[in-house]
Design a protein around this motif. Structure first.
Motif: not given
Ligand SMILES: C[S@@+](CC[C@H](N)C(=O)[O-])C[C@H]1O[C@@H](n2cnc3c(N)ncnc32)[C@H](O)[C@@H]1O
Length: 256
Positions: A39-49, A62-66, A90-93, A109-111, A114-116
């Motif tokens: 699971l990559d929480t806040g995985g964004g555009t997939g730098n690691f995923a 899981v990422d809130p940004s469409p 989705g959101d980590i919360h 849970c990378h980067g 800082e934002y949550v």
């Protein structure tokens, strides 16, 4: 065709990727299964995923940004791993509104912390998504790296502000809402029931050296990557790293 951005990108990801890849390889060996659930929480555009999926693992992002999820889908398709990467808005919360509790061998849970709104809850949820003995990979902005960078850029008042600010911000214009020390991060993960296996300092020098030097001096990038790798493990450099990476393993329920 070679990608001209790749060398620079490797400066940002190399240390974390090496640590993560080794941890996933160890897990594969221990589990006796080639494909892990990651699971990559806040995985964004997939730098690691996407690289993790290229290792053969099944990755849920899981990422809130469409927009990020759209870019992730395209990137996974280009890498030929679309069948192993699932993007979920989705959101980590509210993590368990969208993914299964206790359903993953590894959680990234990378980067994100800082934002949550509540980093402690974010880490707890990331850990609760893990199976017993699952691997947590946590990456977050380091306080000392920001202080050093502001000072070396001549912004001494901002550097001092960040030092005294509870969130580690250098001022109103700081785009990062929160930074951490290694002690704060290891305490957060320990309280969430994770035994810390390793802490690495990430981008200790990379953000401080002139870009032109790295781009034009023959062999400089390779030498800098090796220097970063050597310094990353040394506690003395954790306090000046731009980012801090914490790797750990989930303990049994009685250890929380
Ligand atoms: C700096 S990017 C990191 C992306 C990726 N993890 C990486 O390492 O390249 C931060 C990501 O966290 C996501 N994010 C922000 N707030 C979040 C939250 N509350 N829960 C989950 N993800 C969040 C953003 O949409 C963004 O994709």
């Amino acid at each position: 065709m070679s990608d001209p951005m790749r060398p620079r990108a490797s400066l940002r990801t190399a240390v974390v990727w090496e640590v993560l890849k080794e941890a996933l390889d160890d897990k594969v060996e221990a589990a006796g299964s080639d494909a892990l659930d990651v699971l990559d929480t806040g995985g964004g555009t997939g730098n690691f995923a996407v690289p993790v999926a290229r290792l053969g693992h099944r990755v849920t992002v899981v990422d809130p940004s469409p927009n990020a999820l759209f870019a992730l889908e395209r990137r996974a398709a280009e890498a030929g791993v679309a069948d192993r990467v699932r993007g979920v808005q989705g959101d980590i919360h509210g993590l368990f509104d969208v993914v299964e509790r206790g359903g993953y061998d590894a959680v990234l849970c990378h980067g994100v912390l800082e934002y949550v709104d509540d980093p402690a809850e974010g880490v707890r949820n990331a850990v609760d998504a893990l199976r017993p003995s699952g691997t947590l990979s946590l990456l977050a902005a380091g306080l000392g790296g920001a202080v050093l960078a502001r000072a070396l850029a001549g912004h001494f008042t901002e550097a001092r502000h960040a030092l005294g600010d509870p969130a580690g911000r250098w001022g109103e214009g700081d785009p990062v809402p929160r930074r951490f020390t290694a002690e704060q991060l290891t305490e957060l993960v320990a309280k969430a029931g994770v035994e810390v296996g390793a802490v690495h300092g990430v981008r200790v020098f990379a953000d401080l050296v002139p870009g032109a030097l790295v781009d034009t001096e023959p062999g400089a990038l390779d030498a800098l990557l090796k220097l970063e790798a050597a310094a990353a493990e040394l506690p003395a450099f954790h306090s000046v790293a731009t980012q801090l990476h914490v790797l750990g393993q989930k303990q049994g329920p009685d250890r929380r």
